[in-house]
Structure formats: structure tokens, C-alpha cells
Enzyme design. Structure first.
Site, short mmCIF file in Angstrom:
data_model
loop_
_atom_site.label_atom_id
_atom_site.label_comp_id
_atom_site.label_asym_id
_atom_site.label_seq_id
_atom_site.Cartn_x
_atom_site.Cartn_y
_atom_site.Cartn_z
N HIS A 158 2.71 13.34 17.45
CA HIS A 158 3.03 13.02 16.06
C HIS A 158 2.17 13.95 15.22
O HIS A 158 1.17 13.57 14.64
CB HIS A 158 2.69 11.56 15.77
CG HIS A 158 3.02 11.12 14.38
ND1 HIS A 158 4.25 11.28 13.83
CD2 HIS A 158 2.26 10.52 13.43
CE1 HIS A 158 4.24 10.80 12.60
NE2 HIS A 158 3.05 10.34 12.32
N ARG A 200 13.02 10.61 9.59
CA ARG A 200 12.91 11.72 8.63
C ARG A 200 13.94 12.81 8.94
O ARG A 200 14.60 13.35 8.04
CB ARG A 200 11.50 12.32 8.69
CG ARG A 200 10.47 11.44 8.02
CD ARG A 200 9.06 11.96 8.21
NE ARG A 200 8.13 11.27 7.32
CZ ARG A 200 6.82 11.24 7.47
NH1 ARG A 200 6.25 11.86 8.49
NH2 ARG A 200 6.05 10.61 6.60
N GLY A 247 -0.83 -0.45 5.45
CA GLY A 247 -1.07 -1.84 5.86
C GLY A 247 -0.48 -2.84 4.89
O GLY A 247 0.20 -3.80 5.30
N ASP A 261 -9.66 -5.96 6.25
CA ASP A 261 -10.15 -4.69 5.69
C ASP A 261 -11.63 -4.84 5.38
O ASP A 261 -12.08 -5.92 4.99
CB ASP A 261 -9.37 -4.32 4.42
CG ASP A 261 -9.42 -2.82 4.12
OD1 ASP A 261 -8.36 -2.17 4.19
OD2 ASP A 261 -10.52 -2.30 3.82
N ARG A 296 -5.02 11.93 5.50
CA ARG A 296 -5.20 13.38 5.32
C ARG A 296 -5.26 13.74 3.85
O ARG A 296 -4.50 13.24 3.05
CB ARG A 296 -4.00 14.11 5.92
CG ARG A 296 -4.13 14.36 7.37
CD ARG A 296 -3.03 15.25 7.85
NE ARG A 296 -1.71 14.67 7.65
CZ ARG A 296 -0.59 15.36 7.74
NH1 ARG A 296 -0.63 16.64 8.01
NH2 ARG A 296 0.56 14.76 7.58
N VAL A 316 -1.32 3.09 14.20
CA VAL A 316 -0.72 3.95 13.16
C VAL A 316 -1.72 5.03 12.71
O VAL A 316 -1.33 6.10 12.24
CB VAL A 316 -0.28 3.11 11.93
CG1 VAL A 316 0.41 3.97 10.88
CG2 VAL A 316 0.65 1.98 12.35
N ASN A 366 -11.88 8.95 12.14
CA ASN A 366 -11.01 7.84 12.49
C ASN A 366 -11.31 7.27 13.88
O ASN A 366 -11.09 6.08 14.13
CB ASN A 366 -9.54 8.24 12.33
CG ASN A 366 -9.12 8.21 10.87
OD1 ASN A 366 -9.88 7.75 10.01
ND2 ASN A 366 -7.94 8.71 10.57
N GLY A 395 -4.70 -0.84 3.25
CA GLY A 395 -4.38 0.29 2.38
C GLY A 395 -2.88 0.39 2.14
O GLY A 395 -2.16 -0.61 2.22
N ASN A 454 -4.02 8.05 12.25
CA ASN A 454 -3.91 9.43 12.75
C ASN A 454 -5.27 10.01 13.11
O ASN A 454 -6.28 9.58 12.55
CB ASN A 454 -3.27 10.31 11.67
CG ASN A 454 -1.77 10.19 11.70
OD1 ASN A 454 -1.15 10.22 12.76
ND2 ASN A 454 -1.16 10.05 10.52
N1 APR Z 1 -12.23 -1.58 9.22
C1 APR Z 1 -11.21 -2.07 8.49
N2 APR Z 1 -10.58 -1.35 7.55
C2 APR Z 1 -11.02 -0.12 7.31
C3 APR Z 1 -12.09 0.46 8.04
C4 APR Z 1 -12.71 -0.34 9.02
N3 APR Z 1 -13.73 0.12 9.75
N4 APR Z 1 -12.28 1.72 7.56
C5 APR Z 1 -11.38 1.93 6.60
N5 APR Z 1 -10.62 0.82 6.45
C6 APR Z 1 -9.54 0.60 5.50
C7 APR Z 1 -9.82 1.14 4.12
O1 APR Z 1 -10.66 0.28 3.38
C8 APR Z 1 -8.41 1.24 3.53
O2 APR Z 1 -8.05 0.08 2.81
O3 APR Z 1 -8.36 1.29 5.92
C9 APR Z 1 -7.51 1.38 4.77
C10 APR Z 1 -6.74 2.68 4.83
O4 APR Z 1 -5.86 2.69 3.77
P1 APR Z 1 -5.38 4.01 3.03
O5 APR Z 1 -6.56 4.85 2.74
O6 APR Z 1 -4.49 3.58 1.92
O7 APR Z 1 -4.55 4.76 4.17
P2 APR Z 1 -3.00 4.55 4.56
O8 APR Z 1 -2.15 5.40 3.71
O9 APR Z 1 -2.71 3.12 4.67
O10 APR Z 1 -3.01 5.21 6.01
C11 APR Z 1 -3.72 4.61 7.08
O11 APR Z 1 -2.24 5.52 8.71
O12 APR Z 1 -0.52 7.07 8.46
C12 APR Z 1 -1.84 6.88 8.87
O13 APR Z 1 -2.91 8.99 8.44
C13 APR Z 1 -2.81 7.67 8.02
O14 APR Z 1 -4.74 7.29 9.39
C14 APR Z 1 -4.08 6.90 8.20
C15 APR Z 1 -3.59 5.45 8.33
#
Ligand code: APR
Length: 307
Positions: free
Chosen positions: A175, A151, A14, A33, A82, A118, A95, A11, A120
Site C-alpha cells: 500500500h 480509487r 478513526g 485516543d 504524511r 490502517v 508510527n 483522528g 501507515n
Molecule cells: N495512542 C492513541 N492514539 C494516538 C497515539 C497513541 N499512542 N498517537 C497518536 N494518536 C492519535 C492522535 O491523537 C490522533 O487523534 O492518532 C490520531 C491520528 O489522527 P489523524 O492525525 O487525524 O490521522 P488520520 O488521518 O486519522 O490517519 C491515521 O491512518 O491512513 C493512515 O497515514 C494515516 O497513519 C495514518 C493513520
């Protein structure tokens, strides 16, 4: 692959982290992913930039954990973010299921890796990773205070119109909303922050630092911060790979340090090739100590939800 880092979750955080790792040339990346095609698309896009940027690093996107074998470091960013108005604690159950699944795969396929969490709510998810993998406490850490401190420094430097490099600070505790900005360890050009900034202004900046993640969430509309979180992980990764032994605030497992046991919480640690080389115990003021213990209490409540 001489140096391989696995990033779980392609995401915002990542993929931006993958970009930082590749384009700085420090390692090859495996990007995992469940949304496999999305991850492959991002990997192709990053690779297409490589000839222009002049690096020879590679990235492989996959949904198969076999590919994380032999990774030196694994970063867990998989999970939900969030939504506006949602606290980090709201995320716990969803999560936790994801982090448990990811951690079981890490345990099986990459038993010698170091893990940076990372996802949350950070301290609870790092604890869960530690318990699920069964790795040593040195090899499992969470990304927290490096980002929160950055920050705080940015907001202070902007207010005081001083170079960012002249500001030093330490943010510990959860955090989350109860993070503790240790003013007794915050200086500007070596001077105590309380001596260079009026109390009301300082309080406002501390508050804004605590709320910064939420401020960005509400500005984005969807998703949460990723440039600075990925930069914080990058900083932790380079400390490990270069064995710098630099002291930085990370979420670490405590066994009596700061009077706490059997939990992960943000504290200053020396970071090197073994991960957390040791927890550094610094003196805190009475107010900071009680805020820190309050913060620990908040983490314990979210731990109750996953136990
Ligand atoms: N296995 C692998 N990947 C997964 C799974 C899983 N079981 N479940 C979800 N994902 C992937 C999603 O497909 C998505 O691509 O995790 C990714 C999360 O990406 P975003 O929604 O863009 O979230 P992001 O902003 O990267 O934040 C990720 O970090 O800062 C923290 O609070 C935030 O918990 C969150 C994490």
C-alpha cells in the site's frame, strides 16, 4: 454491548469510521485516543446526531485500554499522517513506536479480537502488530487493496463514463508507491480493460491511482484521506461481522503464497468471521509478477527499519 468495535485513534480516519459504524447500526464503538478530550468531544458530537438519525448505538471515548475489553474487532488508526512531500516510508519510526504500544495493549486487554491496521506505512505496521500481539495470522490484517482498488475503479469509471459497478479490479502489493494494479484482473462489463481503454490513458490512470493518496494530501494541505480509507475498513468489518467470505485485497501474512514468506503484503483474501479465511492465489502476468516482487522488496526495506 452486543457488538463492540474498538477504534484506536480518534483522528480523521478513526472518527469517520466510528461515524460509519454507529450510523449504519452495526456495532457500538469504543474510541481510544491519547488526546482524550478531543475524542470525548467527537463522541458527544456523534451521540447528539443519534436521535435525528434514529439509531440506538453508543460510543464511548477514552484513553484507558481497559475499555477495549470484549471488543470483537479492533481497528488501529493511531499514528501520524504524511505531510506533503513525505513518503509513507518516512513515517516508519514514529508510527512503529505508536503501533507497538497499541498492540501491547490489545494483546493484554483483548486477546480474542481481530485486528485491522490502517496506520501507515501499512504493510510494515500490520507486520509489527502481528508480531507484537502474537495473534494468529488470520486475526491480523491491513487495509490496503480495498481502498486502492476503489480509487482505481472510480477513476476508470469516470474516464469511461460507465457505472462503477461494471468495473472489476484487483490491486495487490504494497500500500504505497509500488502498488500493483493487476490489469489482467481488471475488466469493464466483463471485457479486458486493455480492450476498452487506450494504453496511454490507462497508464495515466494507473499512475494517478498510485498517487491518489498524495494528490489528496497536497490538496488538503494538512492531513490525509479519510472518507475512503474509513469506507474500506467499514467494508472489511461488514465482511467479518456478516461472515460473507467475500474475496478482497487486504494486507495478509504470507507463508509461501506468491513465493513470499514472513511478511505482510496486499493479496486477495477471503474475509469472514475468522478474519482472513484464506489467501487466494490468482494467476498474474509476467510483468505483474515482477512488479509484485519489486513491491515486496520495498516492504522488506521498511521492515528492516523497524526490526
Ligand atoms: N495512542 C492513541 N492514539 C494516538 C497515539 C497513541 N499512542 N498517537 C497518536 N494518536 C492519535 C492522535 O491523537 C490522533 O487523534 O492518532 C490520531 C491520528 O489522527 P489523524 O492525525 O487525524 O490521522 P488520520 O488521518 O486519522 O490517519 C491515521 O491512518 O491512513 C493512515 O497515514 C494515516 O497513519 C495514518 C493513520
Amino acid at each position: 454491548m452486543d457488538r463492540k468495535i474498538a477504534v484506536i485513534g480518534a483522528g480523521a480516519v478513526g472518527a469517520t469510521l466510528a461515524q460509519r459504524i454507529l450510523e449504519s447500526g452495526i456495532a457500538d464503538v469504543v474510541l481510544v485516543d491519547i488526546a482524550k478530550n478531543m475524542a470525548i468531544g467527537k463522541a458527544f458530537d456523534l451521540l447528539d446526531a443519534a436521535p435525528m438519525l434514529g439509531h440506538e448505538r453508543t460510543i464511548k471515548a477514552t484513553d484507558n485500554y481497559e475499555d477495549i475489553r470484549s471488543s470483537r474487532i479492533i481497528v488501529i488508526t493511531a499514528g501520524l499522517t504524511r505531510k506533503p512531500g513525505m513518503t509513507r516510508e518516512d513515517l516508519v519510526a514514529k508510527n512503529a513506536a505508536i503501533v507497538r504500544e497499541v498492540s501491547n495493549n490489545i494483546k493484554e486487554k483483548a486477546p480474542d479480537a481481530l485486528v485491522i491496521v490502517v496506520t501507515n506505512p501499512l504493510d510494515a505496521m500490520t507486520y509489527l502488530t502481528y508480531k507484537t500481539t502474537g495473534f494468529t495470522k488470520q486475526r491480523v490484517m491491513g487495509m490496503a487493496g480495498v481502498l486502492d482498488g476503489s480509487r482505481f475503479i472510480e477513476l476508470l469509471a469516470d474516464e469511461l463514463k460507465v457505472p462503477r459497478s461494471s468495473v472489476k479490479t484487483l490491486i495487490l502489493g504494497s500500500h504505497g508507491d509500488t502498488m500493483v494494479a493487476a490489469l489482467s484482473h481488471t475488466t469493464v462489463n466483463g471485457k479486458r480493460i486493455q480492450d476498452v481503454l487506450a494504453k496511454d490513458k490507462l497508464e495515466k490512470i494507473v499512475k494517478r491511482t498510485c498517487d491518489r493518496g498524495a494528490e489528496i494530501v497536497s490538496l488538503f494541505g494538512t492531513g490525509s484521506a479519510y472518507y475512503s480509507p474509513s469506507a474500506a475498513v467499514y467494508k472489511m468489518i461488514t465482511a467479518i461481522l456478516d461472515d460473507t467470505k467475500e474475496t478482497m485485497a487486504v494486507s495478509a501474512y504470507l507463508e509461501g503464497e506468491y513465493g513470499l514468506k514472513d511478511m505482510y503484503i496486499g493479496v486477495p483474501c477471503r474475509i469472514g468471521k475468522n478474519g482472513i479465511e484464506n489467501v487466494v492465489e490468482v494467476d498474474l502476468s509476467t510483468d505483474e509478477k515482477s512488479a509484485f516482487l519489486k513491491s515486496a522488496q520495498a516492504i522488506k526495506s521498511s521492515l528492516e527499519l523497524i526490526k
